[in-house]
Write an enzyme that holds these catalytic residues in place. Structure first.
Site, PDB file in Angstrom:
ATOM      1  N   ARG A 154       0.934   5.097 -17.027  1.00  0.00           N
ATOM      2  CA  ARG A 154      -0.095   5.005 -15.700  1.00  0.00           C
ATOM      3  C   ARG A 154       1.460   5.597 -14.819  1.00  0.00           C
ATOM      4  O   ARG A 154       2.638   5.413 -14.414  1.00  0.00           O
ATOM      5  CB  ARG A 154       0.419   4.088 -15.323  1.00  0.00           C
ATOM      6  CG  ARG A 154      -0.724   3.480 -14.137  1.00  0.00           C
ATOM      7  CD  ARG A 154      -0.831   3.072 -13.514  1.00  0.00           C
ATOM      8  NE  ARG A 154       0.357   1.770 -13.418  1.00  0.00           N
ATOM      9  CZ  ARG A 154       0.568   0.289 -13.271  1.00  0.00           C
ATOM     10  NH1 ARG A 154      -0.679  -0.358 -13.422  1.00  0.00           N
ATOM     11  NH2 ARG A 154       1.433   0.055 -12.991  1.00  0.00           N
ATOM     12  N   HIS A 158       0.228   0.864  -9.239  1.00  0.00           N
ATOM     13  CA  HIS A 158      -0.905   0.016  -9.320  1.00  0.00           C
ATOM     14  C   HIS A 158      -2.026   0.193  -8.254  1.00  0.00           C
ATOM     15  O   HIS A 158      -3.176   0.211  -8.248  1.00  0.00           O
ATOM     16  CB  HIS A 158      -0.557  -1.367  -9.817  1.00  0.00           C
ATOM     17  CG  HIS A 158      -1.775  -2.347  -9.424  1.00  0.00           C
ATOM     18  ND1 HIS A 158      -2.648  -1.951 -10.679  1.00  0.00           N
ATOM     19  CD2 HIS A 158      -2.876  -2.858  -9.265  1.00  0.00           C
ATOM     20  CE1 HIS A 158      -3.752  -2.707 -10.652  1.00  0.00           C
ATOM     21  NE2 HIS A 158      -3.608  -3.520  -9.805  1.00  0.00           N
ATOM     22  N   TYR A 166       9.396  -2.434 -11.430  1.00  0.00           N
ATOM     23  CA  TYR A 166       9.030  -3.012 -13.181  1.00  0.00           C
ATOM     24  C   TYR A 166       9.473  -2.082 -14.423  1.00  0.00           C
ATOM     25  O   TYR A 166       9.079  -2.102 -14.935  1.00  0.00           O
ATOM     26  CB  TYR A 166       8.031  -3.326 -13.416  1.00  0.00           C
ATOM     27  CG  TYR A 166       6.945  -2.891 -12.207  1.00  0.00           C
ATOM     28  CD1 TYR A 166       5.877  -1.751 -14.044  1.00  0.00           C
ATOM     29  CD2 TYR A 166       6.389  -2.878 -11.284  1.00  0.00           C
ATOM     30  CE1 TYR A 166       4.670  -0.845 -12.821  1.00  0.00           C
ATOM     31  CE2 TYR A 166       4.888  -2.400 -10.858  1.00  0.00           C
ATOM     32  CZ  TYR A 166       4.454  -1.073 -11.662  1.00  0.00           C
ATOM     33  OH  TYR A 166       3.613  -0.915 -11.560  1.00  0.00           O
TER      34      TYR A 166
END
Length: 234
Positions: A154, A158, A166
């Site tokens: 990705r 998100h 992270y």
């Protein structure tokens, strides 16, 4: 944009896009919820005697839900024409897969249901195409479901505004080098399918199409309040 002219008439947002005429039953916001629903759609195809095959997309995080077990197990025991495609992008929101699963390949979970499982490079367009084509052919022969894991990454967060603390910058840089779009462009040129000029032309056409779509969305009206209860099942 939440506009009246959208696929869901401005009522569902980006997470609930559906188009029944194209066979797109709908994106579902609940993690893993599409897995048993796909089995239901595949059961419908089987009962109606069509050659339809259901493709169900899910993320790596969804494989840890009870819906994964229930849906895939049901599809397996009934030999349903469904292909489960795991888009393993290494993170379920902000949780790395390594923190919640000991398997190196999520496709190994297929063994528990007695169905084929395959892991492919999710950034290789032709590898994904080949794996899915084989699974669809198998499903049409009445041989049941297949579980395909596509390993990818990705690039963005998100959600918009996700600080992505992270991830390391080095990790992002390395995966950006594997971006499937320029990779496939290069592959097609090397195969003689496209020239550099052809590829540039396609890119320009896509850019114009996107700009046109954005303008259409911006100029479209919002749905009226009295339309809120239209097109609902109950």
């Amino acid at each position: 944009y939440g506009k009246k002219t959208g696929y869901n008439k401005g009522k569902g947002g980006s997470m609930h896009i559906a188009d029944m005429e194209m066979g797109i039953l709908g994106a579902i916001a609940i993690v893993g919820a599409s897995i048993p629903i796909a089995a239901g759609a595949a059961l419908s195809a089987k009962m109606r005697g069509t050659d339809q095959v259901v493709i169900c997309f899910l993320g790596d995080g969804a494989t840890n839900t009870s819906r994964f077990h229930e849906g895939v197990n049901l599809a397996a025991i009934w030999n349903l024409p469904v292909v489960y495609v795991i888009e393993n992008n290494m993170y379920a929101e902000s949780t790395p897969l390594s923190a919640v699963c000991k398997l190196a390949n999520l496709s190994d979970r297929a063994k528990a249901y007695g169905i084929p499982g395959k892991t492919v490079d999710g950034n290789d367009v032709l590898a994904v195409y080949k794996a899915v084509r084989e699974a669809v052919t198998r499903a049409r022969k009445g041989q049941g479901p297949t579980l395909i894991e596509c390993k990818t990454y990705r690039h963005r967060g998100h959600f918009e505004g996700d600080p992505q603390t992270y991830k390391t910058k080095e990790e992002v840089r390395e995966w950006m080098k594997k971006d499937p779009i320029p990779r496939f462009r290069k592959q097609l040129i090397e195969m003689g399918v496209l020239t550099e000029e052809d590829a540039d032309k396609i890119g320009q056409e896509m850019k114009r199409e996107i700009e046109k779509a954005v303008q259409f969305a911006e100029e479209s009206p919002l749905p009226a309040p009295e339309e809120a209860l239209e097109d609902v099942y109950a």
